[in-house]
Motif scaffolding. Structure first.
Motif, PDB file in Angstrom:
ATOM      1  N   LYS A 401       0.820  -1.223   0.000  1.00 47.32           N
ATOM      2  CA  LYS A 401       0.000   0.000   0.000  1.00 47.32           C
ATOM      3  C   LYS A 401       0.846   1.262   0.000  1.00 47.32           C
ATOM      4  N   GLY A 404      -0.107   5.014  -1.428  1.00 50.37           N
ATOM      5  CA  GLY A 404      -1.464   4.922  -1.957  1.00 50.37           C
ATOM      6  C   GLY A 404      -1.657   3.835  -3.000  1.00 50.37           C
ATOM      7  N   LEU A 405      -0.629   3.025  -3.233  1.00 52.98           N
ATOM      8  CA  LEU A 405      -0.760   1.945  -4.203  1.00 52.98           C
ATOM      9  C   LEU A 405      -1.729   0.887  -3.685  1.00 52.98           C
ATOM     10  N   ALA A 406      -2.234   0.063  -4.608  1.00 51.86           N
ATOM     11  CA  ALA A 406      -3.223  -0.921  -4.196  1.00 51.86           C
ATOM     12  C   ALA A 406      -2.582  -2.278  -3.909  1.00 51.86           C
TER      13      ALA A 406
ATOM     14  N   TRP B 143     -14.034  -0.237  -9.003  1.00 58.98           N
ATOM     15  CA  TRP B 143     -12.611   0.052  -9.246  1.00 58.98           C
ATOM     16  C   TRP B 143     -11.891  -1.196  -9.764  1.00 58.98           C
ATOM     17  N   TRP B 386      -7.781  -3.677   1.865  1.00 59.50           N
ATOM     18  CA  TRP B 386      -7.851  -2.324   1.305  1.00 59.50           C
ATOM     19  C   TRP B 386      -7.510  -1.259   2.325  1.00 59.50           C
ATOM     20  N   SER B 387      -6.549  -0.436   1.973  1.00 59.15           N
ATOM     21  CA  SER B 387      -6.192   0.699   2.817  1.00 59.15           C
ATOM     22  C   SER B 387      -7.207   1.813   2.600  1.00 59.15           C
ATOM     23  N   ASP B 389      -6.532   4.768   1.667  1.00 51.39           N
ATOM     24  CA  ASP B 389      -6.168   5.355   0.367  1.00 51.39           C
ATOM     25  C   ASP B 389      -6.893   4.630  -0.760  1.00 51.39           C
ATOM     26  N   ASN B 390      -6.885   3.295  -0.709  1.00 50.88           N
ATOM     27  CA  ASN B 390      -7.523   2.501  -1.754  1.00 50.88           C
ATOM     28  C   ASN B 390      -9.026   2.765  -1.782  1.00 50.88           C
TER      29      ASN B 390
END
Lengths: 467, 417
Positions: A401, A404-406, B143, B386-387, B389-390
């Protein structure tokens, strides 16, 4: 027993060069042959006597900063693991004053999750350390030729009475300053702010002495709390923690992957691999040389590290967000402002003192196994293992992450255990390198404490007290 | 819509039933999504939840805490809990004093127990205000479908390079709708958050400013005396620290949690300061920093402070990434707000004028935090992969799919992928 050092105004204290081990200030790179002797204590009393007698032979920072003609041609550095301090008889209360990470050791199970040491890299499989070996005392021997090194090893093998060599690891010289994958490394290296010979470096690379040595103010303006005996005798002064990891590099696997991803075009393979590293083989950074390698820039130590991300490459169009060097040192790209990011990054840096092992590949970009094993001895110095080395490893390098990467990994150093790909931002939309295998496997390691020389005397005295 | 909502239930444990409670908690922890007691997978409106035992204060009964971050009003949510996790509530709160003998089946008794033991959060922060769990999951799926389309069409990048970004987005939107017609692709609802932001800042400055000055002045001498007597706490013994770390960084879960319990300083000025500070943090979270980040930290899904009846301050957080990273952000970025709250509790590194210093003492602050951290028995995340951000990015991707964009905005939208 020596008195604890007097408390001095931390910010103003000058580096005590004749008490600091030389490795903290210099990589000893003019001495390309290194042997790391990992020793085990077999007779405590004799080992203490031998270590005490050897103290004078340990190379100080003062000696390595001397004019080149007077610098020692062989050098010796000494460090202890937590099990080593216990084996030498240091009492439990005193040992508990060392950092928790150092006390638990590198192979502790929750730590392996944090460091990403699983699968092939799990401590159960290590050939150096883990539960299989007792790597209690580390003696690093540096020499300018292979013969000189052999002589040095023989000399120290005899000198260290009461200790036996459990493991010996020998380095090989770098070829053209490149690591085995074929990239110039170690370009971005912080220096101690108090190092008088590094005043010319960019401010961002001159880091508070207390990030790397006990007894000096750190990047928070505080004195890091140092190990001490139950009686309050300081053991930290001018010392630091040394992280040792033996990494194997799968060079043919690396280039085979990028050749296939690059449609069997050597230039495209090199471009994709460089995207994942963040630098071209010469060392030229992608931010400054986005389209092709620039050897002149790569060799130019005054310019090859002078770049930032936030304004010129915020989206990673040049240097992908997941690139190795962008993770290892995000410069001004984290946080809400550039200044905020640079401050945060300064509190996470480590000094790297790595060396190579195994023979270099015979050709550039080899795609076929040559039956040789090779890799890197990762050696890092830092004062706070959790805040510096482990944070870098967990939150930046191995974090899918990051920024901000997935689901992106560090293509170079992260393990394939958790999957992950590398996104290469671009127009009209990103490209994704998927199915990346592991290119690096951890083969062992341990946390060490590398004391200042006077503190070493106090440490050995504290060990002898408890007989 | 102003959800998600925070529910905190705190009830004293019947010491005679402790073994049974421990057993039930262990059973739930062993299979979080599908255990027979509290099958979290079936709690379709719960974002994050935990059960944790707090030690009693001064020999008092230990306390069982249930924390949830959920959609829907509390009463409605309690009904839902009784339907889906009734067996669990009976098994867990059945070990607490005051649980109705008939359990959840006794509708009135159950409702009364929940109301009596509900504690409102003194401050509550949520990372995705206004988004239900269903909409978050929908947006993540949208997404994901967009990403899959891009993966499949990577070989045609050269073709799309010659076309406009608008055309590309139209193509993607059509493809996503075809892949899964059940996905909701509705465009963004109008949002007034930005408009009230400045009003809120001015309102807070005007209200908090004078109160702060009075409190800071009245506490300054106490702060000086405290700083003279304060000593850094010893760090947690390594075995205890490793025990806390053993439940952190769970494999396959990107979040971590903190349960933290501090004792309020025994002085009315400190209690008042803490109330004002928490109120201010709550206002900031609601009206100013209400688009993900709080105090520069963009890793908090949900966090709350709850003042206990016995004068202790409970902090519960659900955050992305490592403890070291989270605490580092506290020190590097959010130290003012945190010092404003926690300088009113025992042992905290000395503050100046309530909000200065304190948490900037990195080593001492981290030791102080670890020394008050409790092991959490049951903790559930709906978004293990999932963060925040995600999630925020997925929301923006879904909202942008049909938004009225020009070419440049469309290009920026593509760069989110």
């Amino acid at each position: 027993m020596a008195e604890p050092p007097v408390a001095r105004p931390a910010a103003a204290r000058r580096l005590e060069l004749d008490d600091i081990q030389g490795l903290a200030l210099r990589p000893h790179s003019e001495l390309p042959y290194v042997s790391y002797l990992f020793l085990r204590v077999v007779d405590r009393a004799r080992a203490l006597a031998a270590l005490g007698a050897a103290t004078g032979a340990i190379t100080t920072a003062k000696a390595v900063l001397a004019p080149s003609a007077r610098r020692p041609k062989t050098r010796v550095q000494l460090a202890f693991s937590h099990t080593g301090l216990a084996a030498l008889g240091l009492d439990a209360v005193t040992r508990a004053s060392f950092s928790p990470e150092f006390q638990s050791g590198m192979a502790e199970p929750a730590r392996s999750r944090r460091l990403g040491d699983r699968g092939e890299s799990a401590p159960e499989r290590w050939e150096l350390g883990g539960s299989g070996h007792r790597l209690e005392v580390l003696v690093a021997l540096f020499a300018d030729t292979a013969e000189a090194r052999a002589a040095l090893v023989a000399e120290w093998g005899g000198r260290l009475d009461g200790l036996v060599v459990e493991k010996q690891e020998d380095s090989t010289p770098r070829k053209n300053q490149k690591e085995h994958f074929g990239f110039r490394d170690g370009v971005s290296q912080p220096a101690l702010r108090g190092d008088p010979t590094r005043a010319h470096l960019a401010a961002a690379d001159r880091i508070a002495d207390g990030e790397f040595l006990f007894g000096y103010a750190n990047e928070y303006g505080k004195l890091p709390s140092a190990p001490r005996t139950a009686g309050g005798v300081d053991l930290g002064d001018n010392g630091t923690y040394l992280v040792f990891r033996k990494l194997e590099q799968h060079v043919a696997r690396f280039w085979r992957y990028f050749h296939i991803a690059g449609g069997n075009d050597a230039r495209e393979a090199e471009r994709l691999a460089s995207k994942c590293v963040g630098r071209w083989p010469s060392g030229a950074p992608l931010v400054l040389a986005p389209d092709h390698d620039d050897r002149q820039l790569g060799d130019d130590m005054a310019h090859n590290n002078h770049f930032l991300y936030r304004d010129g490459d915020p989206l990673g169009m040049r240097c992908p967000l997941a690139a190795h060097i962008r993770r290892a040192n995000p410069r001004d790209a984290r946080g809400s402002t550039a200044a905020d990011s640079l401050t945060l990054v300064r509190r996470r840096r480590i000094i790297r003192r790595g060396r190579l092992w195994g023979v270099a590949p015979r050709t550039a970009q080899p795609q076929h196994e040559d039956g040789e094993r090779r890799g890197l001895y990762f050696v890092a110095l830092n004062i706070n293992i959790a805040r510096q080395f482990e944070f870098l490893q967990q939150t930046w390098l191995n974090n899918p992450k990051f920024a901000g990467l997935a689901n992106d990994r560090d293509a170079v150093v992260a393990s394939a255990e958790d999957g992950g790909a590398v996104s290469l931002p671009g127009e009209p939309f990103r490209r994704r390198l998927a199915g990346l295998p592991s290119f690096v496997t951890v083969r062992g390691g341990e946390y060490y404490f590398m004391p200042g020389l006077k503190a070493l005397g106090r440490l050995l005295a504290a060990c002898s007290q408890n007989s | 819509m102003s959800g998600p909502y925070a529910l905190t239930i705190i009830a004293p444990i019947d010491g005679n039933r402790r073994a049974s409670l421990d057993g039930a908690l262990a059973e739930i922890a062993a299979d979080l999504p599908n255990n027979r007691l509290v099958p979290f997978a079936a709690l379709s409106t719960t974002h994050f939840a935990r059960f944790v035992i707090l030690p009693g204060r001064d020999g008092g009964a230990d306390l069982l805490v249930f924390e949830s971050n959920h959609d829907g009003e509390p009463d409605e949510y309690c009904d839902h809990l009784a339907r889906v996790a009734g067996a669990g509530l009976d098994a867990l709160f059945g070990c607490c004093i005051g649980w109705p003998p008939g359990g959840v089946a006794d509708v009135d008794g159950y409702g009364e127990f929940m109301r009596a033991h509900r504690r409102s959060a003194a401050a509550f922060h949520m990372g995705y205000r206004g988004h239900t769990k269903a909409s978050v999951l929908n947006d993540l799926a949208v997404w994901d479908a967009v990403e899959k389309w891009l993966d499949a069409n990577e070989p045609d990048r050269a073709h799309w390079k010659s076309r406009s970004a608008l055309e590309l987005r139209t193509r993607i939107a059509g493809a996503v709708a075809a892949i899964d017609p059940s996905l909701s692709l509705r465009p963004a609802a109008p949002d007034h958050r930005a408009a009230v932001r400045w009003a809120a800042i001015i309102f807070l400055l005007v209200t908090i400013g004078p109160i702060y000055l009075l409190l800071a002045a009245s506490l300054r001498l106490r702060e000086l005396a405290y700083a003279r007597s304060w000593r850094p706490e010893p760090t947690l013994p390594v075995a205890d620290l490793d025990a806390l770390r053993a439940i952190e960084d769970r494999r396959g879960v990107v979040q971590n949690q903190i349960t933290h319990l501090a004792i309020m300083k025994n002085d009315w000025r400190h209690r008042l300061t803490a109330r004002v500070g928490l109120w201010a943090v709550n206002q900031v979270s609601r009206f100013i920093m209400n688009e993900g980040q709080l105090g520069g930290i963009l890793t908090i899904h949900f966090a709350r402070w709850v003042t206990l009846d016995d004068g202790r301050l409970l902090f519960l957080s659900n955050y992305d990434g490592s403890w070291e990273s989270y605490l580092g952000e506290f020190v590097d970025r959010a130290h003012v707000g945190l010092t404003g709250v926690w300088s009113n509790t025992d042992g905290f590194p000395p503050s100046r004028w309530i909000v200065a210093d304190g948490a900037t003492d990195e080593e001492s602050f981290k030791s102080w935090t670890r020394n008050r951290q409790l092991s959490t028995q049951v903790w559930y995340s709906s978004y293990p992969k999932w963060s925040i951000d995600n999630i925020l990015n997925a929301i923006a991707v879904r909202e942008g799919l049909y938004a009225h964009f020009g070419e440049k905005e469309c290009r920026a939208w593509l760069n989110r992928l």
